[in-house]
Write a protein that holds these residues in place. Sequence first.
Motif, mmCIF file in Angstrom:
data_model
loop_
_atom_site.group_PDB
_atom_site.id
_atom_site.type_symbol
_atom_site.label_atom_id
_atom_site.label_comp_id
_atom_site.label_asym_id
_atom_site.label_seq_id
_atom_site.Cartn_x
_atom_site.Cartn_y
_atom_site.Cartn_z
ATOM 1 N N PHE A 1 -1.331 -1.527 6.299
ATOM 2 C CA PHE A 1 -2.649 -1.845 5.737
ATOM 3 C C PHE A 1 -3.329 -2.902 6.601
ATOM 4 N N GLU A 2 -4.490 -2.527 7.113
ATOM 5 C CA GLU A 2 -5.125 -3.418 8.087
ATOM 6 C C GLU A 2 -6.149 -4.363 7.477
ATOM 7 N N GLY A 3 -6.428 -4.175 6.215
ATOM 8 C CA GLY A 3 -7.370 -5.072 5.574
ATOM 9 C C GLY A 3 -8.827 -4.747 5.873
ATOM 10 N N ARG A 4 -9.073 -3.524 6.348
ATOM 11 C CA ARG A 4 -10.471 -3.165 6.616
ATOM 12 C C ARG A 4 -11.235 -2.925 5.314
ATOM 13 N N SER A 5 -10.518 -2.513 4.284
ATOM 14 C CA SER A 5 -11.126 -2.430 2.947
ATOM 15 C C SER A 5 -10.366 -3.412 2.054
ATOM 16 N N SER A 6 -10.879 -3.570 0.852
ATOM 17 C CA SER A 6 -10.160 -4.491 -0.049
ATOM 18 C C SER A 6 -8.887 -3.809 -0.531
ATOM 19 N N PRO A 7 -7.876 -4.588 -0.906
ATOM 20 C CA PRO A 7 -6.651 -3.976 -1.430
ATOM 21 C C PRO A 7 -6.923 -3.055 -2.607
ATOM 22 N N ARG A 8 -7.896 -3.469 -3.429
ATOM 23 C CA ARG A 8 -8.227 -2.647 -4.595
ATOM 24 C C ARG A 8 -8.683 -1.254 -4.163
ATOM 25 N N THR A 9 -9.584 -1.208 -3.189
ATOM 26 C CA THR A 9 -10.080 0.076 -2.692
ATOM 27 C C THR A 9 -8.935 0.900 -2.113
ATOM 28 N N TRP A 10 -8.091 0.214 -1.370
ATOM 29 C CA TRP A 10 -6.945 0.901 -0.747
ATOM 30 C C TRP A 10 -6.043 1.513 -1.827
ATOM 31 N N ILE A 11 -5.757 0.720 -2.869
ATOM 32 C CA ILE A 11 -4.883 1.212 -3.939
ATOM 33 C C ILE A 11 -5.554 2.368 -4.687
ATOM 34 N N TYR A 12 -6.850 2.244 -4.918
ATOM 35 C CA TYR A 12 -7.551 3.338 -5.598
ATOM 36 C C TYR A 12 -7.516 4.614 -4.755
ATOM 37 N N GLY A 13 -7.584 4.431 -3.447
ATOM 38 C CA GLY A 13 -7.475 5.591 -2.554
ATOM 39 C C GLY A 13 -6.113 6.268 -2.715
ATOM 40 N N ILE A 14 -5.080 5.453 -2.843
ATOM 41 C CA ILE A 14 -3.733 6.018 -3.059
ATOM 42 C C ILE A 14 -3.676 6.728 -4.410
#
Lengths: 186, 274
Positions: A63-76
């Motif tokens: 995870f590179e931090g280009r989006s917020s963790p929340r967005t990343w988790i929602y993507g998952i």
Amino acid sequence: LPRDLVLESHSAAPPRELTAAALFDEHAAFAWRVLRRLGVTDADADDACQEVFLTVHRRLHAFEGRSSPRTWIYGICIRVAADYRKRATTRREISSSKPPEQVVEASQMGDVARREARALLDRILDGLDDDKRAAFVLYEIEELPLREVAAALGCPLKTAFSRLQAARREVEDALERLRAKEERHD
Amino acid sequence: MTDPIRLRDPRSGATTQLRGLLAAGRSEMPDTKRLRSIACGLGLVPAIAPSGVGALAHVGSKWLSAGVLKIGATVLLVGVGASVFAARSHPVPATDERLTTSVTSVRPQSTPLGSTDVPQVPEQVAIVVSTVSATRPIRSGGGRSGSAATSEIVSKTAIGASTTGATPANEPAASHQAQGSVPSTWGSAAPAPADRAGAAVEASVALDLALRDERSSGGLVEDRDVAIIEALVHLGRMGEARQRAARFFRVFPGSARRRQVAELVGFDLGTQNP
């Protein structure tokens, strides 16, 4: 999960500690809710949520931090829910047009009304395709900014916008049809 | 591009029904119990508190209950079989007589491993009573003559009953021998106190070992391994303990508990290379 994973953020902000455990504490409840609205049944929501955070754990180093963790988790969550719906095992439940009749006490009537409303909402959302459903859920229910919705969906902002608009139209049409049907029955 | 007004906002022009549905969709959240369960599955929190005597007792009692049921069923079957065999080989007097069998099972006590006190071990956890009431004599070798008798079979399972509670108060103790159909060892031959104490300690440690072995996922693996090694050492199974210890050193080379493990199995970390 190890609690000592540290994320080196690529943004200008100083590196911050981002552990799988901290992410779970902060986002698990919301991830669970998103999974439910994305079509995962109540019985399977816990397992799906666990799958999401296992993925978080496995992929945290990437995870590179280009989006917020929340967005990343929602993507998952979106991907896990899509996989879930594709699996044949999810078809073991028989959908019915009416929720099963239950005997409840008066004090629980509010809960029942909410549960029925959620069942209706889920039925309407079931009518949407995966992309529109995800856009609608993330924007209208989770209230993410459209930019984050696009990031979670992995699509351009304009695409996310058009999916959202299309989803809104379909949801409103479905409600309209339902209302007309009820009026006919009355 | 600015974000459009959300449908939950009254300014959006969405119907009240739709706004209600969205609010309902937003209101569903998992309770803390569910979240904790998910976290347990991920190993973020221990599924069973490591030193939770209550949790251990709970799981242990579940195991014991299952075991007790099995023992009870087995004894019941054997008892019925034995009584049928006895009815065929010996005539039964016309008086109302009963055949009672009982089985005792050892419930492990949480006795400290180093303690020399003899624990009160043989707590009876299961009683199986087979009662045969004969209304008239059953002929010896009478084939299906047993069906002429009124047979009543009662099975009971009781947790925590006293040792002598297996036999009803109005039951003559000698009736076991008088019937001659049930091995007297079932009801009366209890092991010597020292044997019972030893059995209790071993059962306790074995149960602990089994429970800890089962709790195999998550961040407590290290704790679990140390506990298992400790239990094996207390059981005197040094070979297994050393094998486990070697595996522990291999899997957790940087563990802070290496020294503790080394002391348990008598391994000198300074001179020996695990």
